[in-house]
Design a protein around this motif. Sequence first.
Motif, PDB file in Angstrom:
ATOM      1  N   SER A  21       0.767  -1.185  -0.042  1.00  0.00           N
ATOM      2  CA  SER A  21      -0.114  -0.111   0.080  1.00  0.00           C
ATOM      3  C   SER A  21       0.804   1.520   0.135  1.00  0.00           C
ATOM      4  O   SER A  21       0.422   2.254  -0.795  1.00  0.00           O
ATOM      5  CB  SER A  21      -0.754   0.064   1.055  1.00  0.00           C
ATOM      6  OG  SER A  21      -1.616  -1.091   1.082  1.00  0.00           O
ATOM      7  N   LEU A  24       2.383   1.773  -3.293  1.00  0.00           N
ATOM      8  CA  LEU A  24       1.618   2.154  -4.400  1.00  0.00           C
ATOM      9  C   LEU A  24       1.199   3.498  -4.008  1.00  0.00           C
ATOM     10  O   LEU A  24       0.875   4.477  -5.096  1.00  0.00           O
ATOM     11  CB  LEU A  24       0.095   1.297  -4.145  1.00  0.00           C
ATOM     12  CG  LEU A  24      -1.036   1.714  -5.025  1.00  0.00           C
ATOM     13  CD1 LEU A  24      -0.752   1.600  -6.382  1.00  0.00           C
ATOM     14  CD2 LEU A  24      -2.236   0.927  -4.563  1.00  0.00           C
ATOM     15  N   THR A  28       2.003   6.401  -6.809  1.00  0.00           N
ATOM     16  CA  THR A  28       1.012   7.074  -7.521  1.00  0.00           C
ATOM     17  C   THR A  28       1.403   8.537  -7.507  1.00  0.00           C
ATOM     18  O   THR A  28       1.058   9.578  -8.549  1.00  0.00           O
ATOM     19  CB  THR A  28      -0.561   6.606  -6.764  1.00  0.00           C
ATOM     20  OG1 THR A  28      -0.538   5.567  -7.052  1.00  0.00           O
ATOM     21  CG2 THR A  28      -1.468   7.690  -7.253  1.00  0.00           C
ATOM     22  N   VAL A 189      -6.933   7.420  -6.979  1.00  0.00           N
ATOM     23  CA  VAL A 189      -6.126   6.065  -7.538  1.00  0.00           C
ATOM     24  C   VAL A 189      -5.882   5.057  -6.285  1.00  0.00           C
ATOM     25  O   VAL A 189      -5.901   3.845  -6.539  1.00  0.00           O
ATOM     26  CB  VAL A 189      -5.028   6.581  -8.373  1.00  0.00           C
ATOM     27  CG1 VAL A 189      -4.178   5.554  -8.840  1.00  0.00           C
ATOM     28  CG2 VAL A 189      -5.253   7.467  -9.551  1.00  0.00           C
ATOM     29  N   TYR A 190      -5.137   5.710  -5.511  1.00  0.00           N
ATOM     30  CA  TYR A 190      -4.688   4.676  -4.076  1.00  0.00           C
ATOM     31  C   TYR A 190      -5.935   3.973  -3.586  1.00  0.00           C
ATOM     32  O   TYR A 190      -5.870   2.841  -3.317  1.00  0.00           O
ATOM     33  CB  TYR A 190      -4.076   5.693  -3.145  1.00  0.00           C
ATOM     34  CG  TYR A 190      -3.832   4.844  -1.741  1.00  0.00           C
ATOM     35  CD1 TYR A 190      -2.853   4.071  -1.837  1.00  0.00           C
ATOM     36  CD2 TYR A 190      -4.510   5.077  -0.774  1.00  0.00           C
ATOM     37  CE1 TYR A 190      -2.655   3.250  -0.755  1.00  0.00           C
ATOM     38  CE2 TYR A 190      -4.313   4.334   0.388  1.00  0.00           C
ATOM     39  CZ  TYR A 190      -3.264   3.506   0.444  1.00  0.00           C
ATOM     40  OH  TYR A 190      -3.100   2.784   1.545  1.00  0.00           O
ATOM     41  N   THR A 192      -8.814   3.316  -5.020  1.00  0.00           N
ATOM     42  CA  THR A 192      -9.488   2.498  -6.122  1.00  0.00           C
ATOM     43  C   THR A 192      -8.445   1.176  -6.218  1.00  0.00           C
ATOM     44  O   THR A 192      -8.945  -0.126  -6.016  1.00  0.00           O
ATOM     45  CB  THR A 192      -9.405   3.067  -7.302  1.00  0.00           C
ATOM     46  OG1 THR A 192     -10.317   4.214  -7.217  1.00  0.00           O
ATOM     47  CG2 THR A 192     -10.117   2.130  -8.369  1.00  0.00           C
ATOM     48  N   LEU A 193      -7.319   1.322  -6.274  1.00  0.00           N
ATOM     49  CA  LEU A 193      -6.279   0.232  -6.218  1.00  0.00           C
ATOM     50  C   LEU A 193      -6.204  -0.629  -5.104  1.00  0.00           C
ATOM     51  O   LEU A 193      -6.156  -1.881  -4.905  1.00  0.00           O
ATOM     52  CB  LEU A 193      -4.956   0.828  -6.864  1.00  0.00           C
ATOM     53  CG  LEU A 193      -4.903   1.326  -8.244  1.00  0.00           C
ATOM     54  CD1 LEU A 193      -3.399   1.728  -8.585  1.00  0.00           C
ATOM     55  CD2 LEU A 193      -5.186   0.444  -9.128  1.00  0.00           C
ATOM     56  N   HIS A 194      -6.375   0.075  -3.857  1.00  0.00           N
ATOM     57  CA  HIS A 194      -6.265  -0.419  -2.525  1.00  0.00           C
ATOM     58  C   HIS A 194      -7.399  -1.623  -2.451  1.00  0.00           C
ATOM     59  O   HIS A 194      -7.103  -2.717  -2.043  1.00  0.00           O
ATOM     60  CB  HIS A 194      -6.287   0.623  -1.433  1.00  0.00           C
ATOM     61  CG  HIS A 194      -6.167  -0.196  -0.139  1.00  0.00           C
ATOM     62  ND1 HIS A 194      -4.886  -0.580   0.479  1.00  0.00           N
ATOM     63  CD2 HIS A 194      -7.135  -0.205   0.708  1.00  0.00           C
ATOM     64  CE1 HIS A 194      -5.300  -1.299   1.520  1.00  0.00           C
ATOM     65  NE2 HIS A 194      -6.526  -0.937   1.972  1.00  0.00           N
ATOM     66  N   MET A 196      -9.208  -2.705  -4.868  1.00  0.00           N
ATOM     67  CA  MET A 196      -9.695  -3.511  -5.970  1.00  0.00           C
ATOM     68  C   MET A 196      -8.418  -4.728  -6.132  1.00  0.00           C
ATOM     69  O   MET A 196      -8.598  -5.790  -6.520  1.00  0.00           O
ATOM     70  CB  MET A 196      -9.619  -2.892  -7.271  1.00  0.00           C
ATOM     71  CG  MET A 196     -10.722  -1.971  -7.576  1.00  0.00           C
ATOM     72  SD  MET A 196     -10.821  -1.368  -9.224  1.00  0.00           S
ATOM     73  CE  MET A 196     -10.990  -2.870 -10.356  1.00  0.00           C
ATOM     74  N   PHE A 197      -7.130  -4.270  -5.502  1.00  0.00           N
ATOM     75  CA  PHE A 197      -6.088  -5.163  -5.789  1.00  0.00           C
ATOM     76  C   PHE A 197      -5.330  -5.323  -4.572  1.00  0.00           C
ATOM     77  O   PHE A 197      -4.950  -6.483  -4.155  1.00  0.00           O
ATOM     78  CB  PHE A 197      -5.194  -4.604  -6.647  1.00  0.00           C
ATOM     79  CG  PHE A 197      -5.680  -4.489  -8.087  1.00  0.00           C
ATOM     80  CD1 PHE A 197      -6.085  -5.472  -8.947  1.00  0.00           C
ATOM     81  CD2 PHE A 197      -6.076  -3.186  -8.580  1.00  0.00           C
ATOM     82  CE1 PHE A 197      -6.584  -5.273 -10.345  1.00  0.00           C
ATOM     83  CE2 PHE A 197      -6.739  -3.085  -9.983  1.00  0.00           C
ATOM     84  CZ  PHE A 197      -6.951  -4.001 -10.621  1.00  0.00           C
TER      85      PHE A 197
END
Length: 489
Positions: A21, A24, A28, A189-190, A192-194, A196-197
Amino acid sequence: MTDRPAAEQTTRSRRLRLGLSGKLLVLTILFVMIAEVLIYVPSIANFRSNWLNDRLSAAYTAALVLDAAPSGMVPDDLARQILDSIGARAVAMKMGQQRRLLVVSEMPPEIQHDIDMRDMSWHRAIIDSFETLSGRDIDVMRVVGPAPMGGEFVEIILDEKPLRNAMLRFSANILLLSLVISGITATLVYLTLHYMFVRPLRRITANMTAFREQPENPSRIIVASGRQDEVGTAERELASLQTELATLLQQKSHLASLGLAVSKINHDLRNLLTSAQLFSERLAKIADPHVQRFTPALMRALERAIAFCESTLSYGGVQEPPPDRQMVPLEPLVEQVRETLGLDPTAPTRWVSAVERGLEVDADPDQLFRVLLNLARNAVQALDSQAAKATGNAQVRVTGRREGAVVVIEVSDTGPGLPAKAREHLFEAFQGSGRSGSTGLGLAIASELVRAHGGDIRLVDGTIGATFRITIPDRTVELSTRRTERAQA
């Protein structure tokens, strides 16, 4: 005492290490700032070009006013106001072969930069923009642009300081706006990616760690989330892999227990069989015809049982010895299987042997006997149901034929057949049985022995009950070796 600081340092280094995290988030923000820099570079060049074009436009208007003055004479106060509105020191215009100085307040002793706005490329504009930002406040520039009224060009003399100050203010505004946009974009973005992934990956890694600690515990198998993307595919494949691994470990544990049990009973069982063999030898000396009839079969069975015990068969732990192949008559071997199973004409299960007369198989006689015995015993056990016996249709059939250099043997029955679950793992130990309480070792052993002969065993579809087809090819013979043997003979 000496290990505690090292342990504390290791723990502290793990805490300071960025997780997925944190990495990421940093990446970002970094990528968004790089994007903002790439936007800023052409923006500052465009701002500088617009600022200079505005000054040239004002110079155009001044040129029209000055050209319309009687005899080109303009009062000093008006000229000063015109130059102040433009922010220039002088305005000149070239028409034809004449270069006319329309108005001037104070000419600088030196001009540091010449800028021609008539032919300005984008990369030249960027370079000039950063040169202006890095210049001095006392620098003076000459700017040339297209002229009105058919003139060739109009030029103005300007100080760079006002332009530099305007560019710095613009840069500060861009920087502030970039920070705000970067913060908002990076956060979105963080997050969302956190969600989702990163969170699914953490769940997968945590499950893998927990499964590694207790791989035989079914509760440690991951439960797929139902996602249809790559993460969902990874979860489903991981769950399938963990299920297969847990099953395999349970099977290995079962095999280890079975091997230990076989090792424990092997010694005593071998002694008991040896004693039984001695008694059978005594029985062979009795002149009773019935005894003389059954004693050879009994002795052969005891000899095979003793050989099995001496080899300490533990499926999965000891490899089968390579087959000692020879040309074996198949019909007597099938008859021995019938006698071993105790299927006489009075038995409720009818035994049918349809082997070609004089058919010989290039195989190990003991291993081929074990294969046929396992298949025939499974067939007899499948026919133990009352439904098959009540109809009088309980039958075990063994056929054999030669097809060129291959011998085909089929063992079939008229039972209920194999369920779908048993068909999926037909020749796997502890999984290929269709009856409760059976280990499924018979088919697994038969498959291993047939493959050792270079043959194949499979279930034939579309038949009544279950039909297993065995194909055993003859051994290949080198022509040179055969010719040498014939020559020696």
